[in-house]
Design a protein around this motif. Structure first.
Motif, mmCIF file in Angstrom:
data_model
loop_
_atom_site.group_PDB
_atom_site.id
_atom_site.type_symbol
_atom_site.label_atom_id
_atom_site.label_comp_id
_atom_site.label_asym_id
_atom_site.label_seq_id
_atom_site.Cartn_x
_atom_site.Cartn_y
_atom_site.Cartn_z
ATOM 1 N N VAL A 36 -1.451 -6.290 8.604
ATOM 2 C CA VAL A 36 -1.017 -5.156 7.771
ATOM 3 C C VAL A 36 -0.751 -5.620 6.340
ATOM 4 O O VAL A 36 -1.215 -4.987 5.379
ATOM 5 N N PHE A 37 -0.036 -6.722 6.180
ATOM 6 C CA PHE A 37 0.236 -7.207 4.830
ATOM 7 C C PHE A 37 -1.035 -7.678 4.124
ATOM 8 O O PHE A 37 -1.154 -7.546 2.903
ATOM 9 N N SER A 38 -1.991 -8.205 4.874
ATOM 10 C CA SER A 38 -3.266 -8.601 4.271
ATOM 11 C C SER A 38 -4.013 -7.391 3.735
ATOM 12 O O SER A 38 -4.579 -7.434 2.634
ATOM 13 N N VAL A 39 -4.020 -6.309 4.502
ATOM 14 C CA VAL A 39 -4.688 -5.080 4.045
ATOM 15 C C VAL A 39 -3.965 -4.511 2.833
ATOM 16 O O VAL A 39 -4.603 -4.109 1.847
ATOM 17 N N PHE A 41 -2.136 -6.136 0.624
ATOM 18 C CA PHE A 41 -2.390 -7.012 -0.515
ATOM 19 C C PHE A 41 -3.812 -6.826 -1.043
ATOM 20 O O PHE A 41 -4.032 -6.813 -2.257
ATOM 21 N N ALA A 42 -4.787 -6.652 -0.146
ATOM 22 C CA ALA A 42 -6.167 -6.428 -0.571
ATOM 23 C C ALA A 42 -6.290 -5.111 -1.339
ATOM 24 O O ALA A 42 -6.971 -5.053 -2.374
ATOM 25 N N LEU A 43 -5.642 -4.060 -0.855
ATOM 26 C CA LEU A 43 -5.698 -2.773 -1.555
ATOM 27 C C LEU A 43 -4.999 -2.842 -2.905
ATOM 28 O O LEU A 43 -5.476 -2.262 -3.893
ATOM 29 N N LEU A 44 -3.890 -3.555 -2.964
ATOM 30 C CA LEU A 44 -3.181 -3.733 -4.230
ATOM 31 C C LEU A 44 -4.046 -4.502 -5.229
ATOM 32 O O LEU A 44 -4.158 -4.113 -6.396
ATOM 33 N N THR A 45 -4.671 -5.570 -4.773
ATOM 34 C CA THR A 45 -5.562 -6.343 -5.639
ATOM 35 C C THR A 45 -6.738 -5.493 -6.106
ATOM 36 O O THR A 45 -7.127 -5.537 -7.273
#
Length: 65
Positions: A36-39, A41-45
């Motif tokens: 969940v945190f990877s997704v 962080f990817a969306l934020l980036t």
């Protein structure tokens, strides 16, 4: 060669006796948290990258005119 074999067998013995492995339910819970945190962080980036893309395009179009 016997040193390498001895090292590997001692490493496996230490993993079996001295390492405390987490329960399967905890592994699943932590895996979901990491995913969940990877997704997020990817969306934020992606959002920040897209924002800079628009900003730079607007600056270039302003300077071009």
């Amino acid at each position: 060669m016997s040193k390498v074999t001895n090292y590997i067998s001692e490493a496996f013995a230490e993993l079996k006796t001295n390492v405390t492995w987490p329960e399967w339910a905890e592994i699943q819970r932590l895996t979901i948290i990491v995913a969940v945190f990877s997704v997020i962080f990817a969306l934020l980036t992606f959002g920040i990258d897209r924002g800079f893309e628009v900003l730079v395009a607007n600056i270039y179009s302003f300077l071009k005119n």
